[in-house]
Design an enzyme around this catalytic site. Structure first.
Site, PDB file in Angstrom:
ATOM      1  N   LYS A   1       0.718  25.311  10.052  1.00 32.40           N
ATOM      2  CA  LYS A   1      -0.599  25.066   9.431  1.00 32.40           C
ATOM      3  C   LYS A   1      -0.567  25.063   7.898  1.00 32.40           C
ATOM      4  O   LYS A   1      -1.241  24.264   7.263  1.00 32.40           O
ATOM      5  CB  LYS A   1      -1.612  26.113   9.899  1.00 32.40           C
ATOM      6  CG  LYS A   1      -1.987  25.981  11.371  1.00 32.40           C
ATOM      7  CD  LYS A   1      -3.093  26.956  11.693  1.00 32.40           C
ATOM      8  CE  LYS A   1      -3.044  27.384  13.133  1.00 32.40           C
ATOM      9  NZ  LYS A   1      -4.102  28.309  13.480  1.00 32.40           N
TER      10      LYS A   1
ATOM     11  N   ASP B   1     -11.445  25.554  13.111  1.00 32.27           N
ATOM     12  CA  ASP B   1     -11.828  26.890  13.584  1.00 32.27           C
ATOM     13  C   ASP B   1     -13.209  27.308  13.081  1.00 32.27           C
ATOM     14  O   ASP B   1     -13.956  27.977  13.786  1.00 32.27           O
ATOM     15  CB  ASP B   1     -10.785  27.935  13.156  1.00 32.27           C
ATOM     16  CG  ASP B   1      -9.592  27.952  14.100  1.00 32.27           C
ATOM     17  OD1 ASP B   1      -9.708  27.407  15.217  1.00 32.27           O
ATOM     18  OD2 ASP B   1      -8.545  28.494  13.716  1.00 32.27           O
TER      19      ASP B   1
HETATM   20  P1  NAP Z   1      -4.005  37.670  12.258  1.00 33.62           P
HETATM   21  O1  NAP Z   1      -4.131  36.721  11.133  1.00 33.62           O
HETATM   22  O2  NAP Z   1      -2.660  38.200  12.639  1.00 33.62           O
HETATM   23  O3  NAP Z   1      -4.978  38.931  11.957  1.00 33.62           O
HETATM   24  C1  NAP Z   1      -5.002  40.031  12.825  1.00 33.62           C
HETATM   25  C2  NAP Z   1      -6.098  41.009  12.396  1.00 33.62           C
HETATM   26  O4  NAP Z   1      -6.152  42.072  13.353  1.00 33.62           O
HETATM   27  C3  NAP Z   1      -5.863  41.658  11.025  1.00 33.62           C
HETATM   28  O5  NAP Z   1      -7.092  41.850  10.397  1.00 33.62           O
HETATM   29  C4  NAP Z   1      -5.209  42.989  11.418  1.00 33.62           C
HETATM   30  O6  NAP Z   1      -5.409  43.998  10.470  1.00 33.62           O
HETATM   31  C5  NAP Z   1      -5.984  43.322  12.672  1.00 33.62           C
HETATM   32  N1  NAP Z   1      -5.228  44.244  13.527  1.00 33.62           N
HETATM   33  C6  NAP Z   1      -4.102  43.968  14.242  1.00 33.62           C
HETATM   34  N2  NAP Z   1      -3.719  45.059  14.911  1.00 33.62           N
HETATM   35  C7  NAP Z   1      -4.579  46.047  14.610  1.00 33.62           C
HETATM   36  C8  NAP Z   1      -4.711  47.410  15.009  1.00 33.62           C
HETATM   37  N3  NAP Z   1      -3.831  47.993  15.838  1.00 33.62           N
HETATM   38  N4  NAP Z   1      -5.758  48.125  14.525  1.00 33.62           N
HETATM   39  C9  NAP Z   1      -6.643  47.575  13.674  1.00 33.62           C
HETATM   40  N5  NAP Z   1      -6.575  46.277  13.265  1.00 33.62           N
HETATM   41  C10 NAP Z   1      -5.559  45.535  13.723  1.00 33.62           C
HETATM   42  O7  NAP Z   1      -4.572  37.053  13.612  1.00 33.62           O
HETATM   43  P2  NAP Z   1      -5.714  35.912  13.748  1.00 33.62           P
HETATM   44  O8  NAP Z   1      -5.076  34.580  13.736  1.00 33.62           O
HETATM   45  O9  NAP Z   1      -6.789  36.218  12.793  1.00 33.62           O
HETATM   46  O10 NAP Z   1      -6.211  36.176  15.251  1.00 33.62           O
HETATM   47  C11 NAP Z   1      -6.974  37.324  15.599  1.00 33.62           C
HETATM   48  C12 NAP Z   1      -7.473  37.164  17.020  1.00 33.62           C
HETATM   49  O11 NAP Z   1      -8.363  36.049  17.088  1.00 33.62           O
HETATM   50  C13 NAP Z   1      -6.356  36.882  18.037  1.00 33.62           C
HETATM   51  O12 NAP Z   1      -6.599  37.650  19.183  1.00 33.62           O
HETATM   52  C14 NAP Z   1      -6.519  35.407  18.362  1.00 33.62           C
HETATM   53  O13 NAP Z   1      -6.156  35.094  19.691  1.00 33.62           O
HETATM   54  C15 NAP Z   1      -8.023  35.207  18.170  1.00 33.62           C
HETATM   55  N6  NAP Z   1      -8.372  33.800  17.812  1.00 33.62           N
HETATM   56  C16 NAP Z   1      -9.198  33.120  18.646  1.00 33.62           C
HETATM   57  C17 NAP Z   1      -9.552  31.814  18.352  1.00 33.62           C
HETATM   58  C18 NAP Z   1     -10.449  31.046  19.280  1.00 33.62           C
HETATM   59  O14 NAP Z   1     -10.466  29.807  19.227  1.00 33.62           O
HETATM   60  N7  NAP Z   1     -11.226  31.711  20.107  1.00 33.62           N
HETATM   61  C19 NAP Z   1      -9.070  31.202  17.182  1.00 33.62           C
HETATM   62  C20 NAP Z   1      -8.224  31.944  16.335  1.00 33.62           C
HETATM   63  C21 NAP Z   1      -7.873  33.252  16.668  1.00 33.62           C
HETATM   64  P3  NAP Z   1      -4.389  44.195   9.230  1.00 33.62           P
HETATM   65  O15 NAP Z   1      -4.839  43.213   8.171  1.00 33.62           O
HETATM   66  O16 NAP Z   1      -4.567  45.602   8.842  1.00 33.62           O
HETATM   67  O17 NAP Z   1      -3.010  43.887   9.746  1.00 33.62           O
END
Ligand code: NAP
Length: 282
Positions: A69, A105
């Site tokens: 991306k 998104d």
């Molecule tokens: P990402 O960029 O890796 O961000 C992950 C986030 O979760 C960060 O804010 C991280 O905090 C937090 N986190 C991870 N583990 C944690 C824990 N143990 N305790 C507290 N906070 C924690 O991931 P992303 O791409 O944003 O995706 C996040 C979720 O959204 C995923 O489950 C993904 O499947 C979903 N999603 C869904 C769609 C859809 O179309 N429905 C689209 C995109 C994403 P830190 O900053 O402290 O690491």
């Protein structure tokens, strides 16, 4: 913009798990469009040449997924406002030979909320967004664009502050300890962390202080019913899952490549739900 027998693809590495062919295949059939949507598994070495030669490969556009991306963001010739704000391109399309990039998104996030929780954007609407990663970036941008005040709470406070620096006046960053107070005045709570997703730690949150009538939205869609949504429903809140976001964001690209009006129907939801359940069954 679309042409007969147009072909689009999802570019990533790996891509075999992608549900995009199922979603676009459903709409192509439903709308009687003679097009195709394919998988393109491209290594980081192969991706730049493939993207810049998209037309020569026979494609009118496609989706970009992990890990390409940010590279796509650098290679497109023109991009929409959402992609520019978010810093990532996940949808590309050719327009008079020019490679355009967008970020679907934000569209998926807000269209799903409009669809599943009509009236959510009450006057003076306040939202709490949990997380500060890629999904949160799309959510904060989409909500701020609708005039919503967004409080961001993230484990790593510095990342929440970074989002505030970028999205400005309507957003603020808060420590986790401040969550109960924020929930008391929130009209919308959104989980954009990966907590609660299958294989990840659960989301530890008590919804007792949440304002009555608040909508709870979890962008996770595996599982469909997360612990957060279960708790929200039990407490009488409207609950929105992440599957609609996935489906709505797909519609953004489909319109660019194939035209028509792809709808997120109960039939499409059921098709993808069945696939998720089959793949997450023990
Ligand atoms: P990402 O960029 O890796 O961000 C992950 C986030 O979760 C960060 O804010 C991280 O905090 C937090 N986190 C991870 N583990 C944690 C824990 N143990 N305790 C507290 N906070 C924690 O991931 P992303 O791409 O944003 O995706 C996040 C979720 O959204 C995923 O489950 C993904 O499947 C979903 N999603 C869904 C769609 C859809 O179309 N429905 C689209 C995109 C994403 P830190 O900053 O402290 O690491």
């Amino acid at each position: 913009m679309s042409s007969p027998n147009a072909r689009a693809c999802v570019m990533g590495h790996p891509v075999a798990h992608s549900r995009s062919p199922m979603i676009h295949g459903y709409w192509l059939k439903k709308l009687g469009i003679a097009g195709a949507y394919e998988l393109a598994d491209l290594t980081p070495e192969a991706f730049p040449g493939f993207l810049t030669g998209l037309a020569a490969h026979g494609y009118v556009g496609g989706n970009i997924t992990v890990p390409h991306k940010e590279v796509a963001f650098k290679l497109v010739q023109r991009m929409d406002e959402a992609a520019r704000a978010i810093g990532a391109v996940n949808t590309v399309w050719l327009e008079n030979g020019v490679l355009n990039g967008g970020n679907s998104d934000t569209h998926g996030f807000i269209s799903n909320l409009d669809d599943r929780a009509p009236g959510w954007n009450v006057p003076g609407c306040r939202a709490v967004v949990l997380g500060a990663g890629g999904a949160a970036r799309s959510a904060v941008y989409a909500l701020a664009s609708r005039g919503v005040e967004v409080a961001i709470v993230n484990r790593t406070h510095g990342r929440a502050q970074e989002l505030v620096r970028q999205f400005g006046a309507r957003a603020s960053a808060h420590e986790t300890a401040g969550l109960p107070r924020l929930l008391a005045s929130a009209d919308l709570l959104v989980n954009c962390t990966s907590c609660g997703m299958t294989g990840k730690p659960p989301l530890e949150i008590d919804l007792a202080p949440l304002k009555a009538g608040a909508v709870v939205y979890d962008v996770i869609y595996v599982p469909l019913e997360t612990g957060l949504l279960e708790q929200a429903r039990r407490r009488g809140h409207r609950a929105v899952d992440g599957l609609g976001m996935l489906l709505q964001q797909a519609g953004f690209g489909f319109r660019k490549w194939f035209g028509g009006d792809p709808k997120v129907t109960p039939e499409l939801r059921a098709l993808v739900e069945a696939d998720i359940r089959a793949k997450t069954a023990k």
